[in-house]
Scaffold this motif. Structure first.
Motif, PDB file in Angstrom:
ATOM      1  N   LEU A  87      85.690  -0.764  61.992  1.00  0.00           N
ATOM      2  CA  LEU A  87      86.537   0.415  62.132  1.00  0.00           C
ATOM      3  C   LEU A  87      85.810   1.668  61.659  1.00  0.00           C
ATOM      4  CD1 LEU A  87      90.054  -0.875  60.950  1.00  0.00           C
ATOM      5  CD2 LEU A  87      89.315  -0.351  63.286  1.00  0.00           C
ATOM      6  N   ALA A  88      85.040   1.530  60.581  1.00  0.00           N
ATOM      7  CA  ALA A  88      84.285   2.676  60.067  1.00  0.00           C
ATOM      8  C   ALA A  88      83.222   3.120  61.056  1.00  0.00           C
ATOM      9  CB  ALA A  88      83.650   2.314  58.720  1.00  0.00           C
ATOM     10  N   THR A  89      82.566   2.169  61.712  1.00  0.00           N
ATOM     11  CA  THR A  89      81.542   2.540  62.697  1.00  0.00           C
ATOM     12  C   THR A  89      82.172   3.154  63.947  1.00  0.00           C
ATOM     13  OG1 THR A  89      81.509   0.242  63.499  1.00  0.00           O
ATOM     14  CG2 THR A  89      79.814   0.876  61.903  1.00  0.00           C
ATOM     15  N   LEU A  90      83.366   2.719  64.319  1.00  0.00           N
ATOM     16  CA  LEU A  90      84.093   3.371  65.413  1.00  0.00           C
ATOM     17  C   LEU A  90      84.335   4.845  65.079  1.00  0.00           C
ATOM     18  CD1 LEU A  90      86.764   0.673  66.341  1.00  0.00           C
ATOM     19  CD2 LEU A  90      85.075   1.615  67.917  1.00  0.00           C
ATOM     20  N   LEU A  91      84.784   5.098  63.854  1.00  0.00           N
ATOM     21  CA  LEU A  91      85.046   6.464  63.411  1.00  0.00           C
ATOM     22  C   LEU A  91      83.763   7.292  63.405  1.00  0.00           C
ATOM     23  CD1 LEU A  91      86.922   8.608  62.161  1.00  0.00           C
ATOM     24  CD2 LEU A  91      86.397   7.613  59.913  1.00  0.00           C
ATOM     25  N   MET A  92      82.677   6.708  62.921  1.00  0.00           N
ATOM     26  CA  MET A  92      81.417   7.439  62.867  1.00  0.00           C
ATOM     27  C   MET A  92      80.863   7.714  64.268  1.00  0.00           C
ATOM     28  SD  MET A  92      79.417   6.022  59.479  1.00  0.00           S
ATOM     29  CE  MET A  92      79.780   4.277  59.707  1.00  0.00           C
ATOM     30  N   THR A 132      74.741   1.978  47.288  1.00  0.00           N
ATOM     31  CA  THR A 132      74.603   3.242  46.559  1.00  0.00           C
ATOM     32  C   THR A 132      74.075   4.343  47.471  1.00  0.00           C
ATOM     33  OG1 THR A 132      74.199   2.080  44.484  1.00  0.00           O
ATOM     34  CG2 THR A 132      73.467   4.364  44.610  1.00  0.00           C
ATOM     35  N   THR A 133      73.109   4.000  48.299  1.00  0.00           N
ATOM     36  CA  THR A 133      72.508   4.982  49.198  1.00  0.00           C
ATOM     37  C   THR A 133      73.533   5.551  50.169  1.00  0.00           C
ATOM     38  OG1 THR A 133      70.356   3.900  49.046  1.00  0.00           O
ATOM     39  CG2 THR A 133      70.724   5.330  50.944  1.00  0.00           C
ATOM     40  N   GLN A 134      74.355   4.698  50.746  1.00  0.00           N
ATOM     41  CA  GLN A 134      75.344   5.175  51.704  1.00  0.00           C
ATOM     42  C   GLN A 134      76.421   6.029  51.044  1.00  0.00           C
ATOM     43  OE1 GLN A 134      76.194   1.303  53.659  1.00  0.00           O
ATOM     44  NE2 GLN A 134      75.512   2.310  55.524  1.00  0.00           N
ATOM     45  N   LEU A 135      76.798   5.694  49.822  1.00  0.00           N
ATOM     46  CA  LEU A 135      77.785   6.498  49.113  1.00  0.00           C
ATOM     47  C   LEU A 135      77.225   7.871  48.758  1.00  0.00           C
ATOM     48  CD1 LEU A 135      79.336   3.776  46.763  1.00  0.00           C
ATOM     49  CD2 LEU A 135      80.368   4.799  48.812  1.00  0.00           C
ATOM     50  N   ALA A 183      74.826   9.427  50.459  1.00  0.00           N
ATOM     51  CA  ALA A 183      74.723  10.150  51.720  1.00  0.00           C
ATOM     52  C   ALA A 183      76.082  10.704  52.147  1.00  0.00           C
ATOM     53  CB  ALA A 183      74.167   9.226  52.806  1.00  0.00           C
ATOM     54  N   ALA A 184      77.151   9.946  51.920  1.00  0.00           N
ATOM     55  CA  ALA A 184      78.499  10.410  52.258  1.00  0.00           C
ATOM     56  C   ALA A 184      78.869  11.642  51.437  1.00  0.00           C
ATOM     57  CB  ALA A 184      79.509   9.292  52.025  1.00  0.00           C
ATOM     58  N   ALA A 185      78.530  11.626  50.157  1.00  0.00           N
ATOM     59  CA  ALA A 185      78.828  12.779  49.298  1.00  0.00           C
ATOM     60  C   ALA A 185      78.056  14.012  49.745  1.00  0.00           C
ATOM     61  CB  ALA A 185      78.492  12.439  47.840  1.00  0.00           C
ATOM     62  N   VAL A 186      76.787  13.826  50.112  1.00  0.00           N
ATOM     63  CA  VAL A 186      75.983  14.947  50.601  1.00  0.00           C
ATOM     64  C   VAL A 186      76.587  15.514  51.889  1.00  0.00           C
ATOM     65  CG1 VAL A 186      73.722  15.607  51.528  1.00  0.00           C
ATOM     66  CG2 VAL A 186      73.864  14.134  49.500  1.00  0.00           C
ATOM     67  N   LEU A 187      77.072  14.631  52.755  1.00  0.00           N
ATOM     68  CA  LEU A 187      77.628  15.072  54.038  1.00  0.00           C
ATOM     69  C   LEU A 187      78.905  15.891  53.844  1.00  0.00           C
ATOM     70  CD1 LEU A 187      77.224  15.025  57.057  1.00  0.00           C
ATOM     71  CD2 LEU A 187      78.415  12.829  57.159  1.00  0.00           C
ATOM     72  N   VAL A 188      79.714  15.535  52.871  1.00  0.00           N
ATOM     73  CA  VAL A 188      80.910  16.340  52.575  1.00  0.00           C
ATOM     74  C   VAL A 188      80.501  17.758  52.187  1.00  0.00           C
ATOM     75  CG1 VAL A 188      82.849  16.625  50.984  1.00  0.00           C
ATOM     76  CG2 VAL A 188      82.349  14.372  51.922  1.00  0.00           C
ATOM     77  N   ALA A 189      79.443  17.857  51.374  1.00  0.00           N
ATOM     78  CA  ALA A 189      78.963  19.176  50.959  1.00  0.00           C
ATOM     79  C   ALA A 189      78.424  19.969  52.143  1.00  0.00           C
ATOM     80  CB  ALA A 189      77.885  19.013  49.886  1.00  0.00           C
ATOM     81  N   GLY A 210      83.642   7.512  56.977  1.00  0.00           N
ATOM     82  CA  GLY A 210      83.185   6.256  57.557  1.00  0.00           C
ATOM     83  C   GLY A 210      81.958   5.711  56.859  1.00  0.00           C
ATOM     84  N   LEU A 211      81.041   6.589  56.484  1.00  0.00           N
ATOM     85  CA  LEU A 211      79.821   6.166  55.795  1.00  0.00           C
ATOM     86  C   LEU A 211      80.148   5.591  54.421  1.00  0.00           C
ATOM     87  CD1 LEU A 211      76.792   6.200  56.487  1.00  0.00           C
ATOM     88  CD2 LEU A 211      76.628   8.395  55.315  1.00  0.00           C
ATOM     89  N   ALA A 212      81.100   6.229  53.732  1.00  0.00           N
ATOM     90  CA  ALA A 212      81.507   5.732  52.416  1.00  0.00           C
ATOM     91  C   ALA A 212      82.168   4.359  52.521  1.00  0.00           C
ATOM     92  CB  ALA A 212      82.455   6.730  51.758  1.00  0.00           C
ATOM     93  N   VAL A 213      83.008   4.185  53.537  1.00  0.00           N
ATOM     94  CA  VAL A 213      83.670   2.888  53.734  1.00  0.00           C
ATOM     95  C   VAL A 213      82.635   1.815  54.047  1.00  0.00           C
ATOM     96  CG1 VAL A 213      85.227   1.601  55.251  1.00  0.00           C
ATOM     97  CG2 VAL A 213      85.873   3.881  54.445  1.00  0.00           C
TER      98      VAL A 213
END
Length: 418
Positions: free
Chosen positions: A322-327, A384-387, A389-395, A307-310
């Motif tokens: 929709l992304a914020t609903l998921l988050m 860029t910041t949100q993308l 953060a999304a990558a860090v969260l996957v890790a 959701g953060l990446a979207v």
């Protein structure tokens, strides 16, 4: 005071704790307070975009609210295990009411500045750091132990129901009358909580148990460090919130700069987060039964990252909604599972101290995340910041599987609904 038995009609239901009149009064007061808080947050975030629209200052609003918790939650938890919790809560609500009323008056008169807003937000943060761990520590006094997990879940539902409608209400009120009305509504909500607390006739009293303040703090910290479940709960909070807080730190700017929306649009976005969380509350017990707590947390974190990446990638309004609903759904799943596990792991005599540690971990992660993502957005871009953060969260979702909390929540649920 032992709560009266729940009615047969609600037995086994997720709503069973509400059959208890005392818990029901607290829950309604909490819902009103949460509603006021979310209306307030929309007002504060939007007001800062007018006073100083830089990403760092907008993110600093959340930092100012969370920072006191980092330094004070554990000492306050010790206090909550030593002095009368009811009186402490009443005093705290009066301070919060006075602070929000002052902020409303300054904003209405037009003399508010960015630094005045941050200063009063810090005062609110100090008040909230007293309120939250002590309030949570009082919940087990309101319901039988076999309803505790559902009582915690109902607290989350209260918070997220408020988040679902509060921002939209706040956006409408701000558009109609200005940001001052948001703060005035919050002041009224605190007054309502005071009324419920005054009516609470509490038999139980806290005791120092012959321990000094320092020794009591050491005892609480030692339990959290030595107990494996509590230790893993704290680690899980940090692994999730540190990257996930990019959502809250930058959401006002996403609404204003990337989508071109006004305060009402921003409120609608936050409301989508709340709606997602309320929906998730209905399916969370089933997910615990199917996957267990640990896998539920890891999967929820991964979907939050999606959701953060979207949100970082898209500038289309309905896709971002929709992304914020998921988050919202995955935020609720993760933190409710961790919170309920902590509540059921902590012994009653040190519950306020343990929840103080829980809240310290949350606040540290929120404060650090707000600073980190605000500064990164300042030097790069919101997208860029949100993308990142999304990558860090996957890790961190992958890492979280190494710190298992077990199926305590699931076992409690099964044991009380057969």
């Amino acid at each position: 005071m032992t709560p009266p038995p729940s009615s047969n009609r609600l037995a086994g239901s997720a709503w069973q704790p509400l059959a208890n009149p005392l818990f029901r009064a607290f829950w309604i007061a909490s819902l009103a307070s949460n509603l006021g808080t979310w209306i307030h947050e929309i007002g504060a975030g939007w007001l800062m975009t007018s006073l100083d629209p830089s990403p760092s200052m907008v993110a600093a609003v959340r930092t100012a609210m969370a920072a006191p918790i980092v330094f004070l939650a554990i000492p306050v938890g010790v206090l909550g295990d030593r002095v009368d919790r009811r009186r402490l809560l009443i005093l705290t609500q009066l301070v919060l009411c006075a602070t929000t009323a002052t902020l409303s008056l300054l904003t209405f008169s037009g003399v508010i500045t960015a630094w005045m807003l941050l200063s009063l937000t810090v005062v609110m943060g100090i008040g909230m750091v007293v309120h939250v761990p002590v309030w949570q520590a009082a919940v087990p006094e309101l319901v039988p132990r076999n309803q505790l997990s559902r009582a915690v879940a109902l607290g989350s539902i209260s918070f997220n129901l408020a988040r679902a409608v509060g921002p939209a209400i706040g956006g409408i009120l701000i558009a109609a009358a200005g940001a001052w009305i948001a703060f005035a509504m919050n002041a009224l909500s605190f007054a309502g909580v005071v009324a419920v607390l005054v009516m609470w006739r509490r038999d139980r009293r806290e005791s120092t148990r012959g321990l000094s303040f320092r020794m009591a703090m050491y005892q609480g910290l030692r339990f959290v460090v030595i107990n494996k479940t509590m230790r893993h709960v704290i680690i899980g909070v940090v692994l999730f919130i540190l990257p996930a807080n990019a959502l809250w730190s930058l959401l006002p700017l996403v609404a204003k700069e990337r989508l071109g929306w006004d305060a009402g649009g921003f409120g609608f976005l936050v409301g989508c987060v709340g709606v997602g969380a309320v929906v998730a509350a209905w399916i969370l017990p089933r997910l615990h039964r199917l996957f267990g707590a640990d896998r539920t947390i890891a999967v929820a974190m991964a979907f939050f990252a999606l959701g953060l990446a979207v949100t970082g990638w898209s500038t289309t309004g309905w896709i971002v909604c929709l992304a914020t609903l998921l988050m919202g759904a995955t935020w609720m799943m993760t933190l409710t599972t961790l919170n309920a596990t902590a509540q059921m792991t902590l012994p009653g005599r040190m519950r306020a101290r343990g929840m103080g540690c829980f809240l310290t971990a949350m606040a540290f992660s929120m404060t650090s995340g707000s600073i980190l993502w605000g500064q990164l957005a300042e030097h790069t871009s919101i997208q860029t910041t949100q993308l990142i953060a999304a990558a860090v969260l996957v890790a961190t979702a992958t890492v979280s599987l190494s710190f298992k909390i077990g199926n305590r929540v699931h076992q409690e649920h099964v044991g009380t609904t057969r």
